[in-house]
Design an enzyme around this catalytic site. Structure first.
Site, PDB file in Angstrom:
ATOM      1  N   GLY A  14      40.779 -27.863 -16.040  1.00 15.88           N
ATOM      2  CA  GLY A  14      39.830 -26.799 -16.338  1.00 15.88           C
ATOM      3  C   GLY A  14      38.630 -27.312 -17.118  1.00 15.88           C
ATOM      4  N   GLY A  15      37.451 -26.903 -16.725  1.00 16.72           N
ATOM      5  CA  GLY A  15      36.217 -27.376 -17.353  1.00 16.72           C
ATOM      6  C   GLY A  15      35.497 -28.396 -16.495  1.00 16.72           C
ATOM      7  CB  THR A  16      36.589 -31.276 -14.415  1.00 19.46           C
ATOM      8  OG1 THR A  16      37.588 -30.772 -13.523  1.00 19.46           O
ATOM      9  CG2 THR A  16      37.261 -31.878 -15.637  1.00 19.46           C
ATOM     10  N   GLY A 102      41.154 -14.057 -19.098  1.00 18.51           N
ATOM     11  CA  GLY A 102      41.441 -15.486 -19.142  1.00 18.51           C
ATOM     12  C   GLY A 102      42.048 -16.055 -17.881  1.00 18.51           C
ATOM     13  CG  LEU A 103      45.150 -14.583 -16.369  1.00 20.24           C
ATOM     14  CD1 LEU A 103      46.180 -13.528 -15.970  1.00 20.24           C
ATOM     15  CD2 LEU A 103      45.841 -15.928 -16.607  1.00 20.24           C
ATOM     16  N   GLY A 104      40.657 -15.889 -14.743  1.00 20.80           N
ATOM     17  CA  GLY A 104      39.667 -15.981 -13.670  1.00 20.80           C
ATOM     18  C   GLY A 104      39.400 -14.653 -13.005  1.00 20.80           C
ATOM     19  CB  SER A 106      34.535 -12.305 -13.739  1.00 21.31           C
ATOM     20  OG  SER A 106      34.524 -13.690 -14.022  1.00 21.31           O
ATOM     21  CD  GLU A 138      31.708 -15.263 -12.333  1.00 20.32           C
ATOM     22  OE1 GLU A 138      32.164 -15.024 -13.468  1.00 20.32           O
ATOM     23  OE2 GLU A 138      32.427 -15.493 -11.341  1.00 20.32           O
ATOM     24  CG  ASP A 150      37.857 -18.663 -12.382  1.00 24.79           C
ATOM     25  OD1 ASP A 150      38.791 -19.449 -12.620  1.00 24.79           O
ATOM     26  OD2 ASP A 150      37.079 -18.245 -13.252  1.00 24.79           O
TER      27      ASP A 150
END
Length: 322
Positions: A14-16, A102-104, A106, A138, A150
């Site tokens: 996550g983040g990459t 927190g679970l993607g 949107s 988004e 997501d």
């Protein structure tokens, strides 16, 4: 017509999946979709109006946008505008199974809206096209700092490694033995710890650490994707739990403000109650946490955290594409 769009948890990387990283270095994420998320229903309206009911609240698409400054309205309005024009109006009803922070959520919602609106217009879009279109809405149209995982997770479903490059995304489904998947479902425990949504949180967190330190942590998080996948393939859930612990520590290095006193207390209690490791899902400060329990310690872990005041979330994995 009705559709369902799932949310996800991210085991590693996550983040990459953020553009600033994968456009230069390439990103990798290992995630899995869950059997709860968004339910969207669309019915044709004999009139030209587009009427929306979001979580029980009625909204007219034609109303002045200034009257609706909330993030939910922006999320729904984005895909509707993107798919204009329509031959007729429609009624759109949107609801979720439970809190999804927190679970993607949107990204999942935008994927679901793109999916149902394309079907309403008679278009046959691939999961990849829907994922890219949803991400563009988004990230570019709404201007929110978000990654791609997501949108790809909700579009493809299942347990996957996503390889993010500057020009394309490679999808690598992770095929697990039935026994391993069953044990993972049993020993993986998800908890809702509360908190409120903030779409500018990712930006604030990204400014909390130097670029050099953040990049160093993101490189390590990317490396852990391959390690996590190999552990899952071998059915080594103990190893996966320990690696999640390392991943959580790296995540805090990349964004120190991702945690707070409450989260640290929950994490400490989980480790003392049978968890091998875990992490916070999403950008930070609240939402959901998940842990891999030691074998035979699942009930103890759940009870201890419930006694602390957090909610255990029942789940299964979800593997269908859009």
């Amino acid at each position: 017509m009705k559709i369902f769009s799932p949310v996800r948890i991210s085991f590693a990387g996550g983040g990459t999946d953020l553009p600033f990283f994968y456009e230069k270095f390439g990103g990798r994420v290992l995630n899995a979709t869950l059997n709860f998320g968004w339910h969207i229903e669309l019915r044709k309206n004999p009139f030209k109006a587009i009427d929306i009911i979001f979580e029980g609240k009625r909204i007219s698409f034609l109303e002045d946008e200034k009257q609706h400054q909330g993030d939910a309205f922006k999320i729904i309005r984005g895909p509707i505008k993107d798919f204009l024009p329509y031959k007729s109006g429609f009624f759109l009803t949107v609801k979720k199974d439970r809190p999804l922070l927190g679970l993607g959520s949107s990204g999942s919602l935008i994927v679901g809206l793109c999916n149902i609106l394309s079907k309403f217009k008679g278009q046959r879009l691939s999961p990849r096209t829907i994922a890219e279109r949803a991400f563009a809405i988004e990230y570019e149209d709404l201007g929110w700092l978000t990654g791609k995982q997501d949108h790809y997770a909700a579009s493809f479903g299942g347990i996957n490694i996503f390889h993010f490059g500057p020009k394309n995304v490679r999808v690598e489904p992770l095929k697990l033995e039935k026994k391993t998947k069953s044990q993972l479902r049993e020993r993986l425990k998800i908890f809702f710890i509360g908190g409120a949504r903030s779409f500018d949180l990712q930006k604030k967190l990204s400014e909390a650490v130097s670029e050099k330190k953040r990049l160093a942590s993101l490189f390590k998080l990317r490396e852990q994707v391959g390690l996590s996948a190999e552990l899952l393939k071998k059915g080594d859930l103990d190893g996966l739990g320990e690696l999640l612990n390392d991943s959580w520590n790296e995540k805090k290095k990349s964004n120190p403000s991702v945690s707070n006193d409450k989260i640290e207390k929950i994490y400490y209690l989980a480790l003392k109650s049978g968890a091998l490791g875990g992490k916070l899902a999403g950008a930070g400060q609240g939402g959901h946490m998940f842990f891999i329990s030691k074998k035979g310690q699942e009930e103890k872990l759940v009870k201890r955290l419930q006694d602390f005041g957090v909610e255990n979330v029942n789940f299964d994995f979800y593997s269908r594409r859009v």
